[in-house]
Design a protein around this motif. Structure first.
Motif, PDB file in Angstrom:
ATOM      1  N   ILE A  62       1.344   6.826   6.472  1.00 32.36           N
ATOM      2  CA  ILE A  62       0.437   7.462   5.525  1.00 32.36           C
ATOM      3  C   ILE A  62      -0.070   6.405   4.555  1.00 32.36           C
ATOM      4  O   ILE A  62       0.665   5.496   4.159  1.00 32.36           O
ATOM      5  N   HIS A  63      -1.336   6.522   4.192  1.00 34.12           N
ATOM      6  CA  HIS A  63      -1.945   5.559   3.277  1.00 34.12           C
ATOM      7  C   HIS A  63      -1.450   5.812   1.848  1.00 34.12           C
ATOM      8  O   HIS A  63      -1.402   6.958   1.385  1.00 34.12           O
ATOM      9  N   ALA A  86       7.761   8.953  -2.115  1.00 35.70           N
ATOM     10  CA  ALA A  86       7.166  10.211  -1.670  1.00 35.70           C
ATOM     11  C   ALA A  86       6.859  10.170  -0.173  1.00 35.70           C
ATOM     12  O   ALA A  86       7.067  11.165   0.536  1.00 35.70           O
ATOM     13  N   ALA A  87       6.374   9.028   0.314  1.00 33.66           N
ATOM     14  CA  ALA A  87       6.090   8.892   1.747  1.00 33.66           C
ATOM     15  C   ALA A  87       7.376   9.015   2.560  1.00 33.66           C
ATOM     16  O   ALA A  87       7.412   9.675   3.604  1.00 33.66           O
ATOM     17  N   ALA A  88       8.436   8.375   2.080  1.00 35.17           N
ATOM     18  CA  ALA A  88       9.718   8.456   2.775  1.00 35.17           C
ATOM     19  C   ALA A  88      10.265   9.879   2.745  1.00 35.17           C
ATOM     20  O   ALA A  88      10.761  10.387   3.761  1.00 35.17           O
ATOM     21  N   ALA A  89      10.162  10.534   1.600  1.00 33.69           N
ATOM     22  CA  ALA A  89      10.674  11.901   1.460  1.00 33.69           C
ATOM     23  C   ALA A  89       9.935  12.868   2.369  1.00 33.69           C
ATOM     24  O   ALA A  89      10.518  13.842   2.867  1.00 33.69           O
ATOM     25  N   ALA A  90       8.650  12.606   2.609  1.00 35.91           N
ATOM     26  CA  ALA A  90       7.859  13.470   3.487  1.00 35.91           C
ATOM     27  C   ALA A  90       8.184  13.258   4.956  1.00 35.91           C
ATOM     28  O   ALA A  90       7.770  14.053   5.801  1.00 35.91           O
ATOM     29  N   GLY A  91       8.907  12.168   5.267  1.00 38.39           N
ATOM     30  CA  GLY A  91       9.334  11.937   6.641  1.00 38.39           C
ATOM     31  C   GLY A  91       8.546  10.905   7.418  1.00 38.39           C
ATOM     32  O   GLY A  91       8.698  10.791   8.637  1.00 38.39           O
ATOM     33  N   TYR A  92       7.715  10.113   6.731  1.00 42.27           N
ATOM     34  CA  TYR A  92       6.916   9.104   7.424  1.00 42.27           C
ATOM     35  C   TYR A  92       7.743   7.864   7.761  1.00 42.27           C
ATOM     36  O   TYR A  92       8.722   7.545   7.076  1.00 42.27           O
ATOM     37  N   LEU A 125      -4.210   3.387  14.315  1.00 41.37           N
ATOM     38  CA  LEU A 125      -5.137   4.503  14.178  1.00 41.37           C
ATOM     39  C   LEU A 125      -5.001   5.169  12.817  1.00 41.37           C
ATOM     40  O   LEU A 125      -3.890   5.495  12.381  1.00 41.37           O
ATOM     41  N   HIS A 126      -6.133   5.349  12.139  1.00 39.76           N
ATOM     42  CA  HIS A 126      -6.193   6.157  10.931  1.00 39.76           C
ATOM     43  C   HIS A 126      -6.513   7.596  11.316  1.00 39.76           C
ATOM     44  O   HIS A 126      -7.568   7.863  11.913  1.00 39.76           O
ATOM     45  N   ALA A 127      -5.615   8.507  10.995  1.00 36.23           N
ATOM     46  CA  ALA A 127      -5.861   9.933  11.210  1.00 36.23           C
ATOM     47  C   ALA A 127      -6.532  10.475   9.958  1.00 36.23           C
ATOM     48  O   ALA A 127      -5.888  10.704   8.939  1.00 36.23           O
ATOM     49  N   SER A 128      -7.839  10.640  10.045  1.00 34.86           N
ATOM     50  CA  SER A 128      -8.630  11.081   8.894  1.00 34.86           C
ATOM     51  C   SER A 128      -9.604  12.147   9.367  1.00 34.86           C
ATOM     52  O   SER A 128     -10.304  11.941  10.365  1.00 34.86           O
ATOM     53  N   GLU A 129      -9.633  13.267   8.685  1.00 33.23           N
ATOM     54  CA  GLU A 129     -10.481  14.373   9.112  1.00 33.23           C
ATOM     55  C   GLU A 129     -11.957  14.027   8.940  1.00 33.23           C
ATOM     56  O   GLU A 129     -12.319  13.075   8.244  1.00 33.23           O
ATOM     57  N   SER A 130     -12.822  14.774   9.606  1.00 30.86           N
ATOM     58  CA  SER A 130     -14.259  14.486   9.613  1.00 30.86           C
ATOM     59  C   SER A 130     -14.870  14.520   8.221  1.00 30.86           C
ATOM     60  O   SER A 130     -15.896  13.893   7.981  1.00 30.86           O
ATOM     61  N   THR A 179      -1.628   6.759  11.299  1.00 31.20           N
ATOM     62  CA  THR A 179      -1.470   6.735   9.847  1.00 31.20           C
ATOM     63  C   THR A 179      -2.462   7.676   9.184  1.00 31.20           C
ATOM     64  O   THR A 179      -3.671   7.533   9.342  1.00 31.20           O
ATOM     65  N   VAL A 180      -1.938   8.638   8.449  1.00 30.24           N
ATOM     66  CA  VAL A 180      -2.764   9.612   7.746  1.00 30.24           C
ATOM     67  C   VAL A 180      -3.522   8.921   6.620  1.00 30.24           C
ATOM     68  O   VAL A 180      -2.938   8.185   5.811  1.00 30.24           O
ATOM     69  N   GLU A 181      -4.836   9.152   6.577  1.00 25.67           N
ATOM     70  CA  GLU A 181      -5.664   8.607   5.494  1.00 25.67           C
ATOM     71  C   GLU A 181      -6.544   9.728   4.961  1.00 25.67           C
ATOM     72  O   GLU A 181      -7.474  10.182   5.628  1.00 25.67           O
ATOM     73  N   SER A 182      -6.235  10.183   3.775  1.00 25.38           N
ATOM     74  CA  SER A 182      -7.010  11.228   3.118  1.00 25.38           C
ATOM     75  C   SER A 182      -6.949  10.976   1.618  1.00 25.38           C
ATOM     76  O   SER A 182      -5.885  10.643   1.088  1.00 25.38           O
TER      77      SER A 182
END
Length: 288
Positions: free
Chosen positions: A7-8, A27-33, A206-211, A240-243
């Motif tokens: 996650i970004h 926070a990223a670690a706590a979320a499970g990334y 890969l960046h997972a980012s919605e349209s 990797t989530v990017e939002s």
């Protein structure tokens, strides 16, 4: 397939002071990334040791990213601008090595911004020339360089997987990969699946980012088809989530990115729901 998820750090804002860095990493670690993507710091201003300690404390890995500006555009004809860009890129490689990261990606080939001129072969060659040296620095440190193509409003040089695959091939360095961002690819490609197929073995990140850059699953991207395409090419890199939200990153950064209205406001909830969404879609892909 076994999949790494990242996650970004910008989900929690772009401040990287020790307190803010610890908050985002925790926070990223706590979320499970598995990893957090960290924008490259100015090592003359911030101590990489703070990041190292936070990563160790929370038990999570890191990747690094950056985007060049017009003042340090390595495709520019001005040698001073190219030199500034090469310095930034080299420093990013050193920062990655400092914190134990093995990947530096982003808009590393030109400025991230709308150009007022057409792309040229000379500009492409200038970019390749600098990046070959940067990649060599990374190779010595065990760091991979990711070339993230972006939409037509954020570069005139690389806008598709096909262009970027040729660029990576022409660079001729074994530690350089295609970095695909679904937000940009959704604007420029005929299909995300075709883009993944085109990148093929070169695809490394890969960046997972919605349209619309908002919450995953609320835009137009067919995530199940995308994940199936990734599996078909044997993709083994991180997703990797990017939002981003203007509520979190503030006015200046929101203007830079073009975030004119918020699509979410709670970064911790966004992080948790994004990971749950991707894991559910991946499970569907494996089961089908």
């Amino acid at each position: 397939m076994t999949q790494l998820f990242g996650i970004h750090a910008g989900v929690w804002g772009f401040d990287w002071s020790p307190v803010a860095a610890d908050r985002a990493i925790g926070a990223a670690a706590a979320a499970g990334y598995d990893l957090i993507e960290i924008p490259a710091i100015d090592r003359e201003v911030l101590d990489a040791g703070d990041t190292v300690r936070a990563l160790s404390r929370h038990g999570i890995d890191a990747s690094v990213s950056l985007a060049l500006s017009f003042s340090d555009d390595i495709s520019d004809a001005d040698p001073a601008r190219r030199a500034r860009g090469e310095h930034r890129l080299t420093e990013a490689m050193h920062f990655a090595a400092d914190i134990g990261a093995t990947f530096v990606g982003g808009v590393v080939f030109s400025a991230m911004g709308r150009y007022d001129r057409l792309p040229t072969t000379a500009a492409r060659e200038r970019s390749l020339d600098v990046l070959r040296r940067v990649a060599a620095v990374g190779a010595r440190a065990g760091v991979t360089l990711g070339v993230e193509y972006v939409n037509r409003y954020e570069s005139n040089l690389l806008n598709t997987a096909a262009q970027t695959a040729r660029f990576v091939d022409d660079m001729g360095a074994s530690n350089v990969v295609v970095h695909l961002d679904t937000f940009h690819a959704a604007m420029e490609e005929q299909s995300l699946s075709a883009a993944v197929e085109t990148a093929g073995r070169r695809l490394g990140y890969l960046h997972a980012s919605e349209s619309h850059r908002g919450r995953l699953g609320t835009g137009t991207i067919d995530w199940t088809a995308l994940l199936a395409a990734l599996a078909a090419v044997g993709f083994a890199g991180p997703i990797t989530v990017e939002s981003f939200s203007p509520v979190v990153i503030g006015e200046t950064s929101a203007i830079d990115i073009g975030l004119w209205h918020p699509l979410w406001s709670d970064p911790d909830e966004l992080a948790a729901s994004s990971l749950a969404f991707l894991k559910a879609r991946l499970a569907e892909t494996v089961a089908s």
